[in-house]
Design an enzyme around this catalytic site. Sequence first.
Site, PDB file in Angstrom:
ATOM      1  N   GLY A   1       0.795  -1.212   0.000  1.00 49.43           N
ATOM      2  CA  GLY A   1       0.000   0.000   0.000  1.00 49.43           C
ATOM      3  C   GLY A   1       0.827   1.261   0.000  1.00 49.43           C
ATOM      4  O   GLY A   1       1.870   1.351  -0.647  1.00 49.43           O
ATOM      5  N   HIS A   2       0.384   2.240   0.792  1.00 49.47           N
ATOM      6  CA  HIS A   2       0.951   3.585   0.750  1.00 49.47           C
ATOM      7  C   HIS A   2       2.292   3.667   1.485  1.00 49.47           C
ATOM      8  O   HIS A   2       3.228   4.301   0.999  1.00 49.47           O
ATOM      9  CB  HIS A   2      -0.059   4.552   1.373  1.00 49.47           C
ATOM     10  CG  HIS A   2       0.299   5.993   1.219  1.00 49.47           C
ATOM     11  ND1 HIS A   2       0.398   6.612  -0.009  1.00 49.47           N
ATOM     12  CD2 HIS A   2       0.581   6.952   2.149  1.00 49.47           C
ATOM     13  CE1 HIS A   2       0.718   7.887   0.165  1.00 49.47           C
ATOM     14  NE2 HIS A   2       0.837   8.110   1.464  1.00 49.47           N
ATOM     15  N   PHE A   3       2.367   3.051   2.657  1.00 50.49           N
ATOM     16  CA  PHE A   3       3.615   3.056   3.422  1.00 50.49           C
ATOM     17  C   PHE A   3       4.341   1.732   3.169  1.00 50.49           C
ATOM     18  O   PHE A   3       4.404   0.845   4.017  1.00 50.49           O
ATOM     19  CB  PHE A   3       3.342   3.293   4.906  1.00 50.49           C
ATOM     20  CG  PHE A   3       3.104   4.740   5.230  1.00 50.49           C
ATOM     21  CD1 PHE A   3       4.153   5.636   5.252  1.00 50.49           C
ATOM     22  CD2 PHE A   3       1.824   5.211   5.491  1.00 50.49           C
ATOM     23  CE1 PHE A   3       3.947   6.987   5.533  1.00 50.49           C
ATOM     24  CE2 PHE A   3       1.603   6.551   5.773  1.00 50.49           C
ATOM     25  CZ  PHE A   3       2.669   7.447   5.797  1.00 50.49           C
TER      26      PHE A   3
END
Length: 293
Positions: free
Chosen positions: A264-266
């Site tokens: 995902g994002h991190f």
Amino acid sequence: MAAVHHRTVDVDGLTVFYREAGPSDAPVLLLLHGYPSSSHMFRHLIPALAGPYRVIAPDHIGFGRSSAPDVAEFPYTFDALAEVTRGFLAALGVQRYAIYVQDYGAPIGWRLALASPQAVTAVVSQSGNAYEEGFVPEFWEPIWAYGDEPTAENLERLRPALGREAIEWQYTHGVPDPSLIDPDAWEHDLALLACTGVDRAQLALFGDYPGNRDLYPAVHEWLRSSGVPVLSVWGRNDEIFGPAGAEAFRRDAPDAEVVLLDGGHFLLESHLDAVAAAILRFRPRVRAATDAR
């Protein structure tokens, strides 16, 4: 394992906290973090890269352990954050560097590159957007709405983004096995977001974000004219900046390396080893670009 130093430097009366590791004669890789984190997001990446790189990761003003002046005392805009970052680099005597940009780090990094095109030797983008294609509409609609109509009502629609549910979601969404994500990561962010006045600073940056899109044509021209090496390593399940944003770099940097991972994002919280390996493989291009400038 390389030793990581934790330091501060004064930039025009503001304290900038930063983490640093690696030899002074190695190519500099400047790590620019996103919202709602700080250099803490790079805590495991820094020792993994130090040696082949001199790694430097500052906390932006209003984030982490750097100064967080009141909104009446500091203009919380991306122009202002980039200006402090330029002062930070000058204070450290860093004149040429590659940038690793994530989330908010991208508009700061693009400003550095546009202000000093020869200074930035390479780009590593990890969910660091430079194209319209990267924006996931459902996530960004409230921010665009506030940018179009900065009313109190639209501002209140953004306030939940400062809360626990939203911050935890940023870390866990799109990760096939959320048990890989260390809860201390979002607890660290939440503790710092709870400091006096930080909420107002973050809301001001939400309001300023839409203007970053105006920079994109100039960034694209810089990518084309400079031939700067680009590595785009991205979570293919990111619901903030989608993988189309990673692929788009090839439009203006045809030799860009694009690595999409099942996260995902991190991405560093779940795919640290894969990201570090990609950046280490990228080093010869960074060294060649550094030596050529």
